[in-house]
Enzyme design. Sequence first.
Site, PDB file in Angstrom:
ATOM      1  CG  HIS A  79      -2.017  -1.050   1.104  1.00 44.88           C
ATOM      2  ND1 HIS A  79      -3.034  -1.169   2.027  1.00 44.88           N
ATOM      3  CD2 HIS A  79      -2.254  -2.008   0.171  1.00 44.88           C
ATOM      4  CE1 HIS A  79      -3.836  -2.157   1.676  1.00 44.88           C
ATOM      5  NE2 HIS A  79      -3.381  -2.686   0.553  1.00 44.88           N
ATOM      6  CD  GLU A 122      -1.277   3.965   3.992  1.00 41.92           C
ATOM      7  OE1 GLU A 122      -2.388   4.163   4.494  1.00 41.92           O
ATOM      8  OE2 GLU A 122      -1.087   3.200   3.017  1.00 41.92           O
ATOM      9  CG  LEU A 172     -16.204  -6.477 -25.685  1.00 47.03           C
ATOM     10  CD1 LEU A 172     -17.270  -7.116 -24.814  1.00 47.03           C
ATOM     11  CD2 LEU A 172     -16.588  -5.045 -26.045  1.00 47.03           C
ATOM     12  CB  SER A 178     -32.402  -2.165 -20.323  1.00 46.21           C
ATOM     13  OG  SER A 178     -33.155  -2.789 -21.337  1.00 46.21           O
TER      14      SER A 178
END
Length: 372
Positions: A60, A62, A214, A312
């Site tokens: 992370h 930190e 895609l 939709s």
Amino acid sequence: MSITCAGYEIVNDEQYMKRALKCARRGEGWTSPNPMVGAVIVRDGEIIGEGYHRKYGEAHAEVNAINNVSGPIEGATFYVTLEPCSHYGKTPPCVDRIIEAKASRVVVGSVDPNPLVSGRGISILHNHGIETEVGILGKQCESLNEKFFTFMRTGIPFVTLKYAQTLDGRIASSTGHSQWISSEPSLRFAHRLRGLHDAILVGSGTVAADDPDLRVRLARGRNPLRVVADSSLRISPGARVLGNQDAAKTLIATGPLRGRKIPAMLKDSGIETLIIDEKGKGVLDLKSLLVELGKRQVSSLLVEGGAGIITSFVKERLFDRIIVITAPRILGRGIEAIGDLEIARIDDSIPLKVEKIRRKGEDIITYFRKRD
């Protein structure tokens, strides 16, 4: 490896947090389902370390900032865009590392909405006598991770509807031809959008008409999960979206089988078929689909079409953002992006607000949001 970001002159807490935000953005497209986080460590008025969450499953912000420190760290102030985690996940708790570093003060941009954290990290820092301030540039820090915050609060993905249209609102000609309405810069932008979402959704009609792949090819980024809404399991065995499963997984969402069998070619290819309730014959319950995607840790979904799927989602108000690419072309008769919403009065129309307008090549890109 140094995991830092380019800097500029710092004068106060807000400026340090702006720098942490700049660091955090470097992880865009790579950290999900984790949030983007940046950290800056300051001691005696000097930045001695900085870092960002680089990729899901890795250290992370930190920890990266601490690892980049050269020299003494005790008594330093930590600037973190999101509350430090206090639980074991893919990595140990960040609060433990901050405490071990003997920080004197921690400045947090926004509280983590994850129920496993949600104030616990801040409380732990308080209990260890570390001065903690929360809310510096809070709105900017929360906006940075809007998809993450939406997912944590609702359990369903943040939904972006995206389509390219002509000036007169057509996404294809009357014969169904649509390649390519938008310009090359807009196509690269569209691929960048794919890389910023966990999953991408199209309907079986789009697969049949356009045979899209895609994946992210014209920009840098992760390939999203490819989702095809196919209520009747009519997808062709040769569809491109079924290929390259080692690079991008595909999920087929279909209705109750009612005696039908899942095609062997899907099973043999390792493609998951998800059974979803229907709202009507051949009409999938999109809210149920979103819930199922949420269970799979899909925190953001890009809906690329076609017209039936887009209509939709709009009709059921199942979107957070709409991005429209408008090309300087006129088609006349053709296929509209949004069909009949069964709205008879202007007063009953769906109100939107324009968030921003950009230009890509000759095209205009407009970002819309639902009004509160």
